[in-house]
Write an enzyme that holds these catalytic residues in place. Structure first.
Site, mmCIF file in Angstrom:
data_model
loop_
_atom_site.group_PDB
_atom_site.id
_atom_site.type_symbol
_atom_site.label_atom_id
_atom_site.label_comp_id
_atom_site.label_asym_id
_atom_site.label_seq_id
_atom_site.Cartn_x
_atom_site.Cartn_y
_atom_site.Cartn_z
ATOM 1 C CG ASP A 187 2.015 -8.143 -1.848
ATOM 2 O OD1 ASP A 187 3.017 -8.071 -1.121
ATOM 3 O OD2 ASP A 187 2.014 -8.739 -2.949
ATOM 4 C CD GLU B 21 4.146 -10.260 2.100
ATOM 5 O OE1 GLU B 21 3.761 -11.422 2.308
ATOM 6 O OE2 GLU B 21 4.418 -9.817 0.967
ATOM 7 C CG ASP C 3 1.223 -7.951 -7.221
ATOM 8 O OD1 ASP C 3 2.225 -8.176 -6.525
ATOM 9 O OD2 ASP C 3 1.270 -7.783 -8.451
#
Length: 169
Positions: free
Chosen positions: A11, A71, A143
């Site tokens: 992420d 992502e 996160d």
């Protein structure tokens, strides 16, 4: 006979880049590790990107994943912040690619749909489902949780994703 596949989900973020590692064998998921790589906000941009690079490289070297998933980022109204996030995302894609891993990308709503069943959900729903899917999962902060969700999304989609990549040439 199937082999266990180790997946790292990433992420990306300039301040905090979350990472999560799972093992998948067939439909089973096993938590391996998760955490966050941080950069020092007092440092210049290039130094911060180096911190993210070095931290992620250490994680990839230590855990030896087979595949990576990152992502995709969204564009917000602050063009400078969007550009910096894009640079951090570049590091998140570069590190596993340089280690020879295939890197897949997933939109945030695809990640949420894979984990909680709908494309729009709250962080708490993701946390709850992570614990249901992998009871031994440990994560500190959003996160790391998001990174585990990205890895799970890839585990669910990897067969079709590989086929699309092969067809694309």
């Amino acid at each position: 006979m199937q082999n266990t596949i180790r997946i790292i989900g990433i992420d990306p973020g300039l301040r905090r880049t979350g990472w999560g590692i799972i093992d998948t064998l067939g439909n089973s998921l096993k938590f391996v590790a998760s955490g966050t790589v941080t950069s020092d906000g007092e440092m210049d941009l290039a130094s911060r990107l180096c911190q993210l690079h070095d931290g992620l490289a250490d994680i990839v070297h230590a855990h030896k994943p087979d595949e990576a998933a990152v992502e995709q980022t969204f564009v917000n109204k602050d063009a400078v912040a969007t550009l910096k996030l894009g640079q951090a995302r570049g590091i998140a894609m570069l590190v596993p690619a340089r280690a020879g891993l295939p890197v897949s990308e997933y939109a945030p709503n695809a990640v949420k749909k894979a984990v909680i069943g709908v494309g729009h959900g709250e962080k708490q729903q993701i946390h709850m489902m992570l614990k249901i899917l992998m009871p031994k999962a440990e994560f500190k902060g959003d996160d790391a949780a998001d990174a585990l969700a990205i890895a799970i999304c890839h585990a669910h989609n990897r067969g079709g994703h590989r086929m699309r990549q092969a067809l694309a040439g």
